[in-house]
Design an enzyme around this catalytic site. Structure first.
Site, PDB file in Angstrom:
ATOM      1  N   GLN A   1      -6.329  -2.351  12.433  1.00 51.66           N
ATOM      2  CA  GLN A   1      -7.219  -3.504  12.243  1.00 51.66           C
ATOM      3  C   GLN A   1      -7.825  -3.869  13.592  1.00 51.66           C
ATOM      4  OE1 GLN A   1      -8.108  -4.628   9.438  1.00 51.66           O
ATOM      5  NE2 GLN A   1      -6.442  -4.710   7.955  1.00 51.66           N
TER       6      GLN A   1
ATOM      7  N   ARG B   1      -2.946 -10.994  11.602  1.00 54.24           N
ATOM      8  CA  ARG B   1      -1.808 -10.563  12.418  1.00 54.24           C
ATOM      9  C   ARG B   1      -1.162 -11.778  13.074  1.00 54.24           C
ATOM     10  NH1 ARG B   1      -2.291  -7.015   9.684  1.00 54.24           N
ATOM     11  NH2 ARG B   1      -2.530  -4.797  10.089  1.00 54.24           N
TER      12      ARG B   1
ATOM     13  N   THR C   1     -15.364  -3.322   5.857  1.00 55.21           N
ATOM     14  CA  THR C   1     -15.248  -3.498   7.315  1.00 55.21           C
ATOM     15  C   THR C   1     -15.207  -2.156   8.050  1.00 55.21           C
ATOM     16  OG1 THR C   1     -12.917  -3.861   6.895  1.00 55.21           O
ATOM     17  CG2 THR C   1     -14.226  -5.796   7.387  1.00 55.21           C
TER      18      THR C   1
ATOM     19  N   ASP D   1      -6.529  -4.736  -6.643  1.00 53.32           N
ATOM     20  CA  ASP D   1      -7.659  -4.441  -5.747  1.00 53.32           C
ATOM     21  C   ASP D   1      -8.210  -3.055  -6.051  1.00 53.32           C
ATOM     22  OD1 ASP D   1      -9.461  -4.581  -3.671  1.00 53.32           O
ATOM     23  OD2 ASP D   1      -7.979  -4.252  -2.088  1.00 53.32           O
TER      24      ASP D   1
ATOM     25  N   LYS E   1      -0.513  -7.685  -3.636  1.00 52.05           N
ATOM     26  CA  LYS E   1      -1.754  -6.941  -3.826  1.00 52.05           C
ATOM     27  C   LYS E   1      -1.428  -5.462  -4.042  1.00 52.05           C
ATOM     28  CE  LYS E   1      -4.984  -5.722  -0.572  1.00 52.05           C
ATOM     29  NZ  LYS E   1      -5.536  -4.375  -0.827  1.00 52.05           N
TER      30      LYS E   1
ATOM     31  N   ASP F   1       0.836  -1.204   0.000  1.00 53.15           N
ATOM     32  CA  ASP F   1       0.000   0.000   0.000  1.00 53.15           C
ATOM     33  C   ASP F   1       0.868   1.250   0.000  1.00 53.15           C
ATOM     34  OD1 ASP F   1      -2.598  -1.250   0.057  1.00 53.15           O
ATOM     35  OD2 ASP F   1      -2.179  -1.839   2.120  1.00 53.15           O
TER      36      ASP F   1
ATOM     37  N   PRO G   1     -23.392  -2.059 -15.240  1.00 48.59           N
ATOM     38  CA  PRO G   1     -22.772  -3.255 -15.839  1.00 48.59           C
ATOM     39  C   PRO G   1     -21.896  -2.953 -17.051  1.00 48.59           C
ATOM     40  CG  PRO G   1     -25.042  -3.727 -15.218  1.00 48.59           C
ATOM     41  CD  PRO G   1     -24.843  -2.256 -14.968  1.00 48.59           C
ATOM     42  N   ASN G   2     -22.385  -2.097 -17.943  1.00 50.71           N
ATOM     43  CA  ASN G   2     -21.638  -1.808 -19.172  1.00 50.71           C
ATOM     44  C   ASN G   2     -20.281  -1.160 -18.872  1.00 50.71           C
ATOM     45  OD1 ASN G   2     -21.632  -1.643 -22.139  1.00 50.71           O
ATOM     46  ND2 ASN G   2     -21.596   0.567 -21.751  1.00 50.71           N
ATOM     47  N   THR G   3     -20.251  -0.277 -17.886  1.00 44.86           N
ATOM     48  CA  THR G   3     -19.015   0.436 -17.548  1.00 44.86           C
ATOM     49  C   THR G   3     -18.026  -0.494 -16.841  1.00 44.86           C
ATOM     50  OG1 THR G   3     -20.227   2.501 -17.434  1.00 44.86           O
ATOM     51  CG2 THR G   3     -18.112   2.446 -16.302  1.00 44.86           C
TER      52      THR G   3
ATOM     53  N   LYS H   1     -11.630  -2.556  -6.710  1.00 48.59           N
ATOM     54  CA  LYS H   1     -13.025  -2.506  -6.199  1.00 48.59           C
ATOM     55  C   LYS H   1     -13.969  -1.788  -7.168  1.00 48.59           C
ATOM     56  CE  LYS H   1     -11.902  -2.776  -1.247  1.00 48.59           C
ATOM     57  NZ  LYS H   1     -10.434  -2.806  -1.237  1.00 48.59           N
ATOM     58  N   LEU H   2     -14.151  -2.376  -8.336  1.00 48.48           N
ATOM     59  CA  LEU H   2     -14.999  -1.765  -9.369  1.00 48.48           C
ATOM     60  C   LEU H   2     -16.465  -1.740  -8.929  1.00 48.48           C
ATOM     61  CD1 LEU H   2     -13.388  -3.571 -12.432  1.00 48.48           C
ATOM     62  CD2 LEU H   2     -12.945  -1.226 -11.661  1.00 48.48           C
ATOM     63  N   HIS H   3     -17.148  -0.659  -9.233  1.00 47.74           N
ATOM     64  CA  HIS H   3     -18.563  -0.525  -8.854  1.00 47.74           C
ATOM     65  C   HIS H   3     -19.194   0.539  -9.750  1.00 47.74           C
ATOM     66  CE1 HIS H   3     -21.599  -0.068  -5.243  1.00 47.74           C
ATOM     67  NE2 HIS H   3     -22.191  -0.335  -6.392  1.00 47.74           N
ATOM     68  N   ASP H   4     -19.989   0.108 -10.736  1.00 49.66           N
ATOM     69  CA  ASP H   4     -20.632   1.061 -11.651  1.00 49.66           C
ATOM     70  C   ASP H   4     -21.729   0.285 -12.389  1.00 49.66           C
ATOM     71  OD1 ASP H   4     -21.116   3.287 -13.456  1.00 49.66           O
ATOM     72  OD2 ASP H   4     -19.073   3.949 -13.027  1.00 49.66           O
TER      73      ASP H   4
ATOM     74  N   ARG I   1       1.228  -4.860   6.554  1.00 51.34           N
ATOM     75  CA  ARG I   1       2.259  -4.340   7.454  1.00 51.34           C
ATOM     76  C   ARG I   1       3.055  -5.383   8.243  1.00 51.34           C
ATOM     77  NH1 ARG I   1      -1.990  -0.022   9.407  1.00 51.34           N
ATOM     78  NH2 ARG I   1      -3.245  -1.808   8.746  1.00 51.34           N
TER      79      ARG I   1
HETATM   80  O1  C5P Z   1      -1.309  -3.872   6.587  1.00 59.59           O
HETATM   81  P1  C5P Z   1      -2.501  -4.781   6.643  1.00 59.59           P
HETATM   82  O2  C5P Z   1      -2.138  -6.237   6.864  1.00 59.59           O
HETATM   83  O3  C5P Z   1      -3.572  -4.299   7.606  1.00 59.59           O
HETATM   84  O4  C5P Z   1      -3.103  -4.681   5.164  1.00 59.59           O
HETATM   85  C1  C5P Z   1      -4.327  -5.284   4.827  1.00 59.59           C
HETATM   86  C2  C5P Z   1      -4.687  -4.960   3.409  1.00 59.59           C
HETATM   87  O5  C5P Z   1      -5.992  -5.465   3.153  1.00 59.59           O
HETATM   88  C3  C5P Z   1      -4.740  -3.473   3.079  1.00 59.59           C
HETATM   89  O6  C5P Z   1      -4.391  -3.362   1.695  1.00 59.59           O
HETATM   90  C4  C5P Z   1      -6.190  -3.127   3.287  1.00 59.59           C
HETATM   91  O7  C5P Z   1      -6.606  -2.049   2.484  1.00 59.59           O
HETATM   92  C5  C5P Z   1      -6.879  -4.406   2.821  1.00 59.59           C
HETATM   93  N1  C5P Z   1      -8.197  -4.624   3.392  1.00 59.59           N
HETATM   94  C6  C5P Z   1      -8.441  -4.651   4.753  1.00 59.59           C
HETATM   95  N2  C5P Z   1      -9.694  -4.880   5.226  1.00 59.59           N
HETATM   96  C7  C5P Z   1     -10.689  -5.055   4.373  1.00 59.59           C
HETATM   97  C8  C5P Z   1     -10.464  -5.046   2.998  1.00 59.59           C
HETATM   98  C9  C5P Z   1      -9.190  -4.815   2.533  1.00 59.59           C
HETATM   99  O8  C5P Z   1      -7.532  -4.510   5.546  1.00 59.59           O
HETATM  100  N3  C5P Z   1     -11.885  -5.300   4.847  1.00 59.59           N
END
Ligand code: C5P
Length: 242
Positions: A199, A190, A129, A65, A38, A16, A72-74, A67-70, A220
């Site tokens: 998180q 983690r 989340t 990642d 990712k 990220d 259907p055609n787009t 996260k497409l949202h529009d 991380r």
């Molecule tokens: O650094 P960390 O392990 O928290 O990274 C988790 C990755 O997963 C980040 O790219 C975060 O944007 C993504 N993510 C998340 N929770 C979600 C969806 C995606 O942490 N519900």
């Protein structure tokens, strides 16, 4: 019986950052220790398709990642535009509806075939989340967020989407509702002893594997480690022992 055992559970490391040099050097150091990388909206908005090609050039599968949202055609058009990048995973919002998801799948398969590439595996995002039940109530969604996650997961499954991104605590309910052969890809991981950061609901890699996750997204705990490749290797050992 849950098929996903440690041997099959893949690790995708979340890189990220908007900085190509930083992402490239991290990618080089860990690409042999993880199953894929990712790249999200921060990287893609800054570096675009050329940045994705640069990192994919290391030969490691890419989880794009965006996260497409529009309509259907787009969304179908966006997927055709992304197809030459040949991501392993590509995300879209289940909230876009069944027709949007079916159009996405059709576009992914048709364009990949035209380019003689493997189609991306499409993953649906259900309830972010960052939203809690009061946010859902504001949007007119009754019931718990878990119920909404499972409802959208079933909609995605019925639209022949390949899997879902879910929080660790939803794995069991989604696996029960959607069965095997549906990828459950889980962030919020983690390893024991590492900082949870922002998180809130976390699981260890071993717990997520035992719950039935297909792939873990870990950022991380790998990228902030003094030795990222060694941190990834330790997580792999924990997964294989689960
Ligand atoms: O650094 P960390 O392990 O928290 O990274 C988790 C990755 O997963 C980040 O790219 C975060 O944007 C993504 N993510 C998340 N929770 C979600 C969806 C995606 O942490 N519900």
């Amino acid at each position: 019986m849950i098929e996903a055992t440690g041997k099959h559970t893949r690790i995708f490391c979340a890189l990220d950052s908007a900085d190509l040099g930083k992402v490239r050097s991290l990618a080089q150091s860990i690409s042999g220790a993880v199953d894929g990388l990712k790249l999200g909206l921060e990287f893609f908005s800054a570096q675009g398709p050329a940045g994705v090609r640069d990192i994919a050039g290391l030969g490691v599968p890419i989880f794009l990642d965006v996260k497409l949202h529009d309509i259907p055609n787009t969304v179908a058009g966006a997927i055709r535009s992304l197809a030459p990048l040949a991501p392993y995973y590509l995300t879209l919002h289940a909230g876009g509806g069944a027709e949007m998801m079916r159009a996405a799948r059709h576009a992914a398969h048709e364009e990949a075939a035209r380019l003689s590439l493997a189609p991306p595996r499409l993953l649906a995002v259900t309830v972010l989340t960052s939203l809690d039940e009061s946010d859902l109530a504001q949007q007119g969604v009754a019931g718990t967020s878990s119920e909404q996650v499972v409802r959208l997961a079933e909609l995605a499954r019925a639209a022949e989407i390949d899997g879902i991104v879910s929080s660790p605590r939803e794995i069991t309910a989604i696996r029960a509702a959607c069965g095997e052969g549906f990828d459950i890809v889980v962030p919020g991981i983690r390893p024991g002893g590492s900082a949870s950061g922002d998180q809130k609901r976390v699981m260890t890699p071993g717990e997520a594997v035992r719950a039935g996750a297909s792939a873990l997204v870990i950022g991380r705990p790998i990228t902030s480690a003094t030795d990222p490749a060694e941190a990834a290797a330790r997580i792999r050992q924990e997964i294989d022992a689960a």
